[in-house]
Design a protein around this motif. Structure first.
Motif, PDB file in Angstrom:
ATOM      1  N   GLU A  49      -7.318 -22.344   4.369  1.00  0.00           N
ATOM      2  CA  GLU A  49      -8.190 -21.875   5.315  1.00  0.00           C
ATOM      3  C   GLU A  49      -8.323 -20.352   5.028  1.00  0.00           C
ATOM      4  O   GLU A  49      -8.710 -19.618   5.112  1.00  0.00           O
TER       5      GLU A  49
ATOM      6  N   TYR B 172      -1.613 -22.075  -5.172  1.00  0.00           N
ATOM      7  CA  TYR B 172      -3.359 -22.570  -4.696  1.00  0.00           C
ATOM      8  C   TYR B 172      -3.614 -23.957  -4.943  1.00  0.00           C
ATOM      9  O   TYR B 172      -3.308 -24.601  -3.573  1.00  0.00           O
TER      10      TYR B 172
ATOM     11  N   GLU C 167     -11.132 -14.509   0.703  1.00  0.00           N
ATOM     12  CA  GLU C 167     -12.632 -14.690  -0.181  1.00  0.00           C
ATOM     13  C   GLU C 167     -14.219 -14.043   0.342  1.00  0.00           C
ATOM     14  O   GLU C 167     -14.618 -13.107  -0.779  1.00  0.00           O
ATOM     15  N   GLN C 168     -13.891 -15.167   1.337  1.00  0.00           N
ATOM     16  CA  GLN C 168     -15.360 -13.826   1.936  1.00  0.00           C
ATOM     17  C   GLN C 168     -15.604 -12.507   2.257  1.00  0.00           C
ATOM     18  O   GLN C 168     -16.340 -12.304   2.876  1.00  0.00           O
TER      19      GLN C 168
ATOM     20  N   SER D 102     -10.256 -19.077   2.349  1.00  0.00           N
ATOM     21  CA  SER D 102     -10.690 -18.297   1.921  1.00  0.00           C
ATOM     22  C   SER D 102     -11.627 -17.660   3.077  1.00  0.00           C
ATOM     23  O   SER D 102     -12.351 -16.862   1.954  1.00  0.00           O
ATOM     24  N   LYS D 103     -10.882 -17.618   4.683  1.00  0.00           N
ATOM     25  CA  LYS D 103     -11.604 -16.624   4.910  1.00  0.00           C
ATOM     26  C   LYS D 103     -11.460 -14.563   4.327  1.00  0.00           C
ATOM     27  O   LYS D 103     -12.195 -14.184   3.580  1.00  0.00           O
TER      28      LYS D 103
END
Length: 643
Positions: free
Chosen positions: A635, A612, A641-642, A638-639
């Motif tokens: 990106e 990271y 983790e959501q 991030s997705k």
């Protein structure tokens, strides 16, 4: 510090130019000086391909300063000393930028490709100086409007970003440069690779190469004895490009700028139409080709013998290769020489050279016949001699093929005698340098036989077999033939177990073969991933760029992604995102993106190895391509983790 002094000397030279033009003024006007720099930059011609994008960005910033200069010029009161000091600081930064743009417009294209990273550092230095100049613009003192002030602030931000950015060349260009610039290999580089690199560097015409010769000569003169190794490499590659187009090789350092016969006639200007477009020397035997252009007979014949059927000047295909004497021009040259008391030079080709060429013409048919002799020793001597002669020059390579030498050479590949086998495969490698011979060799069924030698031959025979497959695979149809003939597994074996030279030969061949989709799967099935990982971990081999370049091709294959997605491999890729060169980081990030975009488990694995923070750093200061790839991976993270 030495480099800084060298760069500052460019600014000193520029200032001296302006000092001479303003020597009657007590204080030079920095606004006028800046205006002149901006105008002079606009007059530069096209920029070299390797730095073109960076140059256009810099020139665009030059143009953005015009409104600033107009507003300062329109100031109705004297410029305060603080304002003058800022303008002089900006002027000095622009002088350095101008000199760099001059180099990228008029410098050696080969130097700019070879020393790309050093040139990029100079761009960073220029961006640093310009950024510092815009740190504290005295807008109020100079009467700068809000609109122009906003433009300057935006440019300041862009300069800060630019000084952190690096850029790299495309993978194929980098691979071609590694092959052509190699000093370790005593074999001739494949003409197709040299020609491909010449086209990428825009050095594939006679005019281009004549201009490049002047640039390299100027570079050698400026450097004197500094950077001697680098200068010699540049000259060697220049001569390789000249050989491809049939031009005469020259000693760039020692030869004068003007043609040889003009050394004693410096005040005499020879009419341009009297000079051969290839050699730029006055013609003694001018002939007309099918395109209507006129050349010196010897020069154009050398061009045709190099298997070219185009006009060197126009690059148009010729309807035929017949030559017609240009008697009218020959008479004009004779009259001009008589009127100006100018002696035409004697032929450069000596009688000894002509007799040597005649000897080869007579000897090669006899040698080809001996290849099929029933006496083993006669065969061995003949194939060794053909191997040596085919390495010497393009003319011999054509003569061997024209006299039917390729079929018996292919048959000798099946002989149990290891020395005959080694000579035969090396002779075929040398012959394959000629573009026309590539097709002849593959038509005669040489590829399966070469693969057999690659599997079972001596160490040298294996290395030269790999190099021959690389050379032949420059033709797209041969890439498929090598794959279907099961040529990839022995190449992978050589990549894993060969000598350093063998590994390099195997890597370049596998890279070229993997440019077509079918061969990617074959390479994966042959176990290519394990030796590639070995190359990445063994820094002493110096093959990290080659390994990462091949991985970039293979990762688009589903089976390839599964193999490359192993824990040890992902850990190694993450290490390169942390410690590699800008190009290493770009390639490693590209491979990681291919993995992460198809399987979320690869994202988790990479995160465990600390990718990271390295991606964040690459997003800020990597190459343009690496920034895009790093942003895409971040990106995806991030997705994930959501979810």
């Amino acid at each position: 510090m030495a480099k800084d002094r060298e760069r500052d000397s460019y600014a000193d030279n520029e200032r001296n130019e302006f000092d001479e033009s303003t020597q009657h003024d007590e204080v030079p006007d920095p606004v006028e000086e800046i205006q002149r720099v901006i105008e002079s930059v606009a007059q530069f011609g096209a920029y070299r391909r390797t730095q073109r994008k960076e140059c256009h960005n810099l020139v665009r910033r030059f143009k953005l300063m015009l409104p600033l200069m107009e507003e300062v010029r329109d100031l109705n009161e004297p410029i305060p000393e603080m304002g003058l000091a800022w303008l002089r600081n900006l002027r000095d930064a622009l002088f350095c930028a101008k000199e760099l743009l001059r180099l990228c417009s008029q410098g050696s294209k080969i130097q700019l490709a070879l020393e790309g990273e050093a040139v990029m550092l100079r761009f960073h230095c220029v961006y640093e100086k310009m950024s510092q100049a815009f740190d504290g613009v005295p807008c109020d003192l100079l009467g700068i409007s809000e609109e122009v002030k906003e433009q300057l602030e935006l440019m300041h931000v862009q300069l800060k970003r630019a000084r952190k950015r690096t850029d790299t060349q495309d993978i194929e260009l980098a691979m071609d440069m590694m092959v052509v610039f190699s000093e370790e290999d005593d074999r001739n580089a494949d003409s197709a690779i040299i020609e491909r690199l010449a086209k990428k560097l825009e050095l594939h015409s006679v005019d281009d190469l004549n201009i490049e010769t002047m640039a390299v000569r100027k570079l050698a003169k400026e450097r004197k004895w500094q950077h001697a190794d680098s200068t010699q490499r540049i000259i060697r590659v220049l001569n390789k490009f000249k050989r491809v187009v049939g031009m005469e090789e020259t000693n760039v350092v020692d030869d004068p700028v003007m043609p040889r016969m003009l050394q004693k006639c410096t005040s005499l200007v020879i009419p341009h139409e009297f000079l051969c477009p290839i050699t730029l020397e006055i013609m003694t035997d001018p002939v007309i080709v099918a395109s209507g252009q006129t050349y010196e007979r010897e020069s154009i014949e050398r061009w045709f013998k190099s298997n070219h059927n185009t006009c060197p000047k126009t690059r148009q295909p010729l309807a035929h290769l017949s030559l017609a004497p240009n008697y009218a021009l020959k008479n004009l040259i004779a009259v001009w020489c008589e009127n100006n008391n100018f002696k035409l030079p004697k032929k450069v080709t000596s009688l000894d050279q002509e007799s040597c060429s005649m000897e080869n013409t007579e000897e090669i048919p006899s040698l080809v016949e001996s290849l099929s002799s029933i006496h083993l020793e006669e065969q061995r001597k003949a194939v060794e001699k053909i191997r040596l002669m085919s390495k010497e020059n393009a003319e011999n390579r054509v003569l061997v093929a024209e006299n039917g030498g390729i079929p018996p050479l292919v048959q000798l590949l099946f002989y149990p005698d290891s020395k005959i086998q080694e000579h035969a495969v090396t002779a075929l490698l040398n012959l394959s340098i000629d573009e026309g011979n590539k097709k002849l060799i593959s038509k005669d069924g040489a590829i399966p036989a070469i693969i057999e030698v690659l599997e079972n031959g001596s160490t040298v025979a294996k290395e030269n077999s790999a190099a021959a497959l690389f050379s032949l695979s420059m033709l797209d149809e041969n890439k498929e033939v090598v794959g279907l003939s099961n040529g990839i597994p022995p190449l992978v074996n050589l990549l894993q177990n060969g000598t350093v030279r063998g590994k390099k030969d195997a890597a370049t061949a596998l890279f070229n073969l993997s440019l077509i989709h079918a061969n990617k799967g074959r390479a994966i099935s042959a176990g290519i991933v394990a030796p590639l990982l070995q190359l990445l971990k063994d820094i002493n081999l110096g093959m990290i760029d080659e390994a990462l370049s091949i991985l970039l091709l293979l990762v688009s294959n589903p089976e390839g992604r599964q193999e490359i997605g192993q824990l040890s491999f992902i850990e190694t890729l993450v290490e390169f995102t942390r410690e590699g060169t800008p190009k290493n980081k770009e390639c490693a990030t590209s491979v990681l993106l291919e993995l992460c975009s198809t399987n979320s488990s690869f994202i988790l694995t990479a995160l465990q190895f600390g990718v990271y923070e390295h991606l964040v750093e690459i997003k800020q200061s990597g190459t343009n391509r690496a920034k895009r790839k790093a942003s895409a991976i971040l990106e995806l993270i991030s997705k994930s983790e959501q979810i």
